[in-house]
Design a protein around this motif. Structure first.
Motif, mmCIF file in Angstrom:
data_model
loop_
_atom_site.group_PDB
_atom_site.id
_atom_site.type_symbol
_atom_site.label_atom_id
_atom_site.label_comp_id
_atom_site.label_asym_id
_atom_site.label_seq_id
_atom_site.Cartn_x
_atom_site.Cartn_y
_atom_site.Cartn_z
ATOM 1 N N ASP A 104 7.448 -3.807 4.701
ATOM 2 C CA ASP A 104 6.329 -3.844 3.743
ATOM 3 C C ASP A 104 5.633 -2.494 3.677
ATOM 4 O O ASP A 104 5.339 -1.989 2.582
ATOM 5 N N MET A 105 5.354 -1.912 4.851
ATOM 6 C CA MET A 105 4.662 -0.626 4.881
ATOM 7 C C MET A 105 5.520 0.464 4.233
ATOM 8 O O MET A 105 5.015 1.317 3.516
ATOM 9 N N THR A 106 6.821 0.421 4.474
ATOM 10 C CA THR A 106 7.720 1.410 3.876
ATOM 11 C C THR A 106 7.680 1.302 2.359
ATOM 12 O O THR A 106 7.607 2.315 1.659
ATOM 13 N N ALA A 112 3.126 4.445 -2.935
ATOM 14 C CA ALA A 112 2.027 5.423 -2.900
ATOM 15 C C ALA A 112 2.553 6.819 -3.200
ATOM 16 O O ALA A 112 1.895 7.599 -3.905
ATOM 17 N N GLU A 113 3.746 7.143 -2.684
ATOM 18 C CA GLU A 113 4.321 8.457 -2.967
ATOM 19 C C GLU A 113 4.638 8.609 -4.449
ATOM 20 O O GLU A 113 4.424 9.669 -5.035
ATOM 21 N N GLU A 114 5.149 7.510 -5.054
ATOM 22 C CA GLU A 114 5.434 7.560 -6.494
ATOM 23 C C GLU A 114 4.140 7.766 -7.272
ATOM 24 O O GLU A 114 4.089 8.578 -8.207
ATOM 25 N N GLU A 115 3.085 7.026 -6.891
ATOM 26 C CA GLU A 115 1.795 7.171 -7.570
ATOM 27 C C GLU A 115 1.248 8.586 -7.362
ATOM 28 O O GLU A 115 0.673 9.182 -8.274
ATOM 29 N N LYS A 116 1.459 9.152 -6.161
ATOM 30 C CA LYS A 116 1.008 10.510 -5.877
ATOM 31 C C LYS A 116 1.725 11.510 -6.786
ATOM 32 O O LYS A 116 1.113 12.444 -7.311
ATOM 33 N N ASP A 117 3.036 11.280 -6.979
ATOM 34 C CA ASP A 117 3.801 12.169 -7.866
ATOM 35 C C ASP A 117 3.265 12.105 -9.286
ATOM 36 O O ASP A 117 3.116 13.141 -9.948
#
Length: 170
Positions: A104-106, A112-117
């Motif tokens: 789940d965390m992964t 979150a990384e996609e949203e950060k991008d």
């Protein structure tokens, strides 16, 4: 945090159970060694029956006590072994939960990384627009400065004309 604490507690309990199991094995080994030693003494003491009798009675009492302790420890070892088995199944359950939470965390980290991008791209676009506005603002400021200079020049001319007209009127 609570999950990790429970896992740590279970691991510590498992280590305690293993330690007690090793201690019980050691005591049982000592019992076996004591039994062998007594057998050797009995063979050596056959020449003196009276000494042998008192020695044998004394050693048999010790052996009985040690056997009782061995039986107690064996019972305790069996009980601890059952507890250890239960603890192992709890650890397996908790490990399964940890694995699930890790997945789940992964997934959340990936999202979150996609949203950060996406935000990073938007920020780059925003910076580009800000730079455009900055260039435009600098251009407008230069135009404004130029107009202010022209206004100042016209004001000076007007003052000059005003002075000349007053002089002409006099």
């Amino acid at each position: 945090g609570e999950l990790l604490s429970t896992i740590q507690s279970l691991r510590e309990r498992e280590e305690q159970l293993e330690s007690t199991n090793l201690e019980a094995s050691g005591v049982l080994k000592k019992i076996e060694e004591e039994r062998e030693r007594l057998s050797e003494e009995l063979i050596a003491a056959k020449t003196d029956v009276d000494d042998f009798k008192s020695l044998a009675e004394s050693r048999l009492e010790e052996l009985s006590s040690v056997r009782e302790r061995g039986v107690e420890l064996q019972d305790r070892t069996s009980s601890l072994s059952e507890e250890l088995s239960g603890a192992r199944s709890q650890v397996a359950e908790l490990q399964s939960r940890v694995d699930s939470l890790t997945e789940d965390m992964t997934a959340k980290v990936r999202k979150a990384e996609e949203e950060k991008d996406v935000l990073s791209n938007e920020m780059v676009e925003t910076k580009a627009k800000l730079n455009e506005y900055k260039v435009l603002a600098e251009s407008r400021q230069a135009e404004t400065s130029k107009l202010l200079e022209e206004i100042e020049s016209l004001r000076a001319k007007m003052e000059c004309l005003d002075t000349e007209s007053k002089a002409a009127i006099k």
